[in-house]
Scaffold this motif. Structure first.
Motif, PDB file in Angstrom:
ATOM      1  N   LEU A 126       0.710  -1.293  -0.073  1.00  0.00           N
ATOM      2  CA  LEU A 126      -0.018  -0.036   0.063  1.00  0.00           C
ATOM      3  C   LEU A 126       0.738   1.345  -0.108  1.00  0.00           C
ATOM      4  N   LEU A 127       2.175   1.133   0.103  1.00  0.00           N
ATOM      5  CA  LEU A 127       2.970   2.338   0.411  1.00  0.00           C
ATOM      6  C   LEU A 127       4.170   2.242  -0.785  1.00  0.00           C
ATOM      7  N   SER A 128       4.755   3.483  -1.103  1.00  0.00           N
ATOM      8  CA  SER A 128       5.959   3.275  -1.711  1.00  0.00           C
ATOM      9  C   SER A 128       6.924   3.930  -1.119  1.00  0.00           C
ATOM     10  N   PRO A 129       8.164   3.671  -1.286  1.00  0.00           N
ATOM     11  CA  PRO A 129       9.218   4.383  -0.491  1.00  0.00           C
ATOM     12  C   PRO A 129       9.525   5.632  -0.817  1.00  0.00           C
ATOM     13  N   GLU A 130       9.117   6.281  -1.930  1.00  0.00           N
ATOM     14  CA  GLU A 130       9.107   7.527  -2.420  1.00  0.00           C
ATOM     15  C   GLU A 130       8.054   8.077  -3.260  1.00  0.00           C
ATOM     16  N   PRO A 131       7.767   9.141  -3.558  1.00  0.00           N
ATOM     17  CA  PRO A 131       6.580   9.868  -4.324  1.00  0.00           C
ATOM     18  C   PRO A 131       6.606   9.215  -5.684  1.00  0.00           C
ATOM     19  N   VAL A 132       5.591   8.777  -6.163  1.00  0.00           N
ATOM     20  CA  VAL A 132       5.617   8.523  -7.701  1.00  0.00           C
ATOM     21  C   VAL A 132       4.332   8.986  -8.328  1.00  0.00           C
ATOM     22  N   GLU A 133       4.210   9.284  -9.555  1.00  0.00           N
ATOM     23  CA  GLU A 133       3.233   9.657 -10.580  1.00  0.00           C
ATOM     24  C   GLU A 133       2.151   8.510 -10.511  1.00  0.00           C
ATOM     25  N   PRO A 134       1.074   8.864 -10.853  1.00  0.00           N
ATOM     26  CA  PRO A 134       0.373  10.273 -11.152  1.00  0.00           C
ATOM     27  C   PRO A 134       0.029  11.037 -10.111  1.00  0.00           C
ATOM     28  N   PHE A 135       0.078  10.205  -8.932  1.00  0.00           N
ATOM     29  CA  PHE A 135      -0.791  10.778  -7.633  1.00  0.00           C
ATOM     30  C   PHE A 135       0.350  11.855  -6.846  1.00  0.00           C
ATOM     31  N   HIS A 136       1.423  11.597  -6.934  1.00  0.00           N
ATOM     32  CA  HIS A 136       2.367  12.426  -6.104  1.00  0.00           C
ATOM     33  C   HIS A 136       2.953  13.584  -7.043  1.00  0.00           C
ATOM     34  N   THR A 137       2.233  14.279  -7.466  1.00  0.00           N
ATOM     35  CA  THR A 137       2.593  15.551  -8.331  1.00  0.00           C
ATOM     36  C   THR A 137       3.639  16.253  -7.911  1.00  0.00           C
ATOM     37  N   ARG A 138       4.025  17.341  -8.695  1.00  0.00           N
ATOM     38  CA  ARG A 138       5.117  18.160  -8.427  1.00  0.00           C
ATOM     39  C   ARG A 138       4.876  18.897  -7.299  1.00  0.00           C
ATOM     40  N   ALA A 139       3.760  19.496  -7.491  1.00  0.00           N
ATOM     41  CA  ALA A 139       3.014  20.397  -6.388  1.00  0.00           C
ATOM     42  C   ALA A 139       3.001  19.770  -4.957  1.00  0.00           C
ATOM     43  N   VAL A 140       2.597  18.474  -4.890  1.00  0.00           N
ATOM     44  CA  VAL A 140       2.557  17.543  -3.662  1.00  0.00           C
ATOM     45  C   VAL A 140       3.890  17.456  -3.227  1.00  0.00           C
ATOM     46  N   ARG A 141       5.030  17.074  -3.880  1.00  0.00           N
ATOM     47  CA  ARG A 141       6.355  17.133  -3.693  1.00  0.00           C
ATOM     48  C   ARG A 141       7.051  18.070  -3.114  1.00  0.00           C
ATOM     49  N   ARG A 142       6.688  19.175  -3.818  1.00  0.00           N
ATOM     50  CA  ARG A 142       7.201  20.535  -3.279  1.00  0.00           C
ATOM     51  C   ARG A 142       6.617  20.948  -1.758  1.00  0.00           C
ATOM     52  N   ALA A 143       5.152  20.786  -1.671  1.00  0.00           N
ATOM     53  CA  ALA A 143       4.553  21.026  -0.736  1.00  0.00           C
ATOM     54  C   ALA A 143       5.297  20.231   0.871  1.00  0.00           C
ATOM     55  N   THR A 144       5.380  18.930   0.365  1.00  0.00           N
ATOM     56  CA  THR A 144       5.942  18.049   1.359  1.00  0.00           C
ATOM     57  C   THR A 144       7.095  18.257   1.797  1.00  0.00           C
TER      58      THR A 144
END
Length: 380
Positions: free
Chosen positions: A178-196
């Motif tokens: 259910l988890l990824s070790p790091e952000p992946v597309e399409p759901f972890h967008t650049r905006a999500v990565r920047r905000a987190t």
């Protein structure tokens, strides 16, 4: 059966997405007209309370929900809104929502899952401080959390990206898949990565990267959902359609000409915009013919109702999008009862959550997590 509370429930679109295998213990919305729509579709069993969330007492709410969902108002977070953020009178209802959660925690009824949904402007509102507040609230209440941006366009022909923050209570096991070790597309967008990435370390330490699968490619197009004889709106006359076409810039007029030559029925979504040309404000009609509707928005969200342009070779017709078409764009079945008043129906659907997005989250995240939480309780 897993159970849930649905706050800011509108017409119960989250309930529709969760499906018949879920039990609604409690639902709440401030808007009485939406409450009538909710009961028209889900009955009058008593789970719905119409009123201000700020007046609710957690002690009076029934049972122990597996999931508490809150699609709190977006007006103060929307790019077209007031800019007040979580300090605003509307979007500030987020704090009242969490007062209810804290009340449940204090009574030993902490929900295993909490989910909130809002516009993507939440990620940048007040320089990211509002998003930080949301994440910090999850963390301090004892939840690990993860943020995703899901565009309903993956499921229905409507461009509708929305932010979802999903939290799981400490002690609930999470299957590795259910988890990824790091952000992946399409759901972890650049905006999500920047905000987190901008979150304080103590808050970021509680962050999870949820890993739902990408859905199968959608085949349904905007044109597939269009009614030939809608009962909620009428077709424009030729003069009205001509006025609309005359408001188009050369590039938008060229889109219409290309649609005429497409060899199939083309449906475009049109919005009227005010543009500055040569130092003068000009009202323009802007159209898209990419088989996807623009995001449904209500007047309260800072935009106008969507117009559709139907092009069949040389024939061009226009009208407001119908109430049923807006419901279809949200993934609601035609059996779903809409308010008779067009504005009420548009407001109901435009404020809602796309049903298949909720179903995707339920199938691939909520239900496995709730099964794990139930197993942990039995083991204890």
């Amino acid at each position: 059966m897993p159970s849930f509370y649905e706050f800011f429930a509108g017409g119960g679109m989250v309930r529709a997405g969760l499906g018949a295998d879920w039990t609604c213990l409690f639902a709440n919305d401030f808007d009485a007209r939406k409450g009538f729509a909710y009961q028209a579709n889900w009955g009058t069993g008593g789970e719905l309370t119409v009123g201000d969330i700020r007046a609710l007492d957690a002690a009076a709410l029934p049972g122990r929900p597996d999931l508490v969902w809150g699609s709190f108002p977006c007006q103060d977070l929307s790019l077209a809104g007031t800019g007040a953020g979580l300090d605003g009178a509307r979007s500030g209802a987020f704090h009242a929502f969490w007062d209810v959660i804290r009340g449940l925690i204090d009574q030993g009824r902490a929900p295993p899952l909490v989910a909130v949904e809002n516009v993507c402007g939440t990620l940048t509102s007040h320089g990211g401080r509002d998003f930080e507040t949301i994440c910090r609230t999850f963390a301090e209440a004892g939840y690990r959390y993860g943020a995703l941006v899901i565009n309903a366009e993956l499921f229905v022909p409507q461009s509708r990206p929305r932010l979802f923050v999903l939290g799981v209570r400490d002690g609930v096991g999470i299957a590795p898949q259910l988890l990824s070790p790091e952000p992946v597309e399409p759901f972890h967008t650049r905006a999500v990565r920047r905000a987190t990435a901008a979150l304080p370390e103590a808050v970021r330490d509680r962050l999870l990267w949820w890993n739902p699968p990408t859905p199968a490619r959608r085949v349904e197009t905007f044109a597939d959902l269009i009614e030939d004889a809608p009962d909620s709106v009428g077709w424009h006359n030729q003069a009205e359609t001509k006025r609309l076409l005359d408001q188009m810039s050369p590039v938008n007029a060229a889109k219409v000409e290309a649609a005429r030559r497409a060899g199939r029925r083309m449906v475009g979504g049109v919005y009227r915009r005010t543009r500055v040309e040569g130092g003068t404000k000009v009202q323009r009609a802007e159209v898209r013919f990419d088989d996807v509707a623009g995001c449904l928005r209500t007047p309260g969200g800072g935009s106008s109702r969507q117009i559709i342009l139907v092009v069949d070779g040389p024939r061009v017709r226009s009208r407001l999008i119908s109430a049923r078409e807006t419901a279809r764009l949200m993934g609601l079945p035609d059996a779903y009862a809409l308010p008779r008043n067009y504005s009420d129906a548009y407001h109901l659907t435009g404020d809602g959550v796309a049903v298949p997005v909720v179903r995707h989250l339920a199938r691939h995240l909520f239900e496995p997590l709730i099964a794990a939480a139930a197993g942990a309780r039995q083991a204890a």
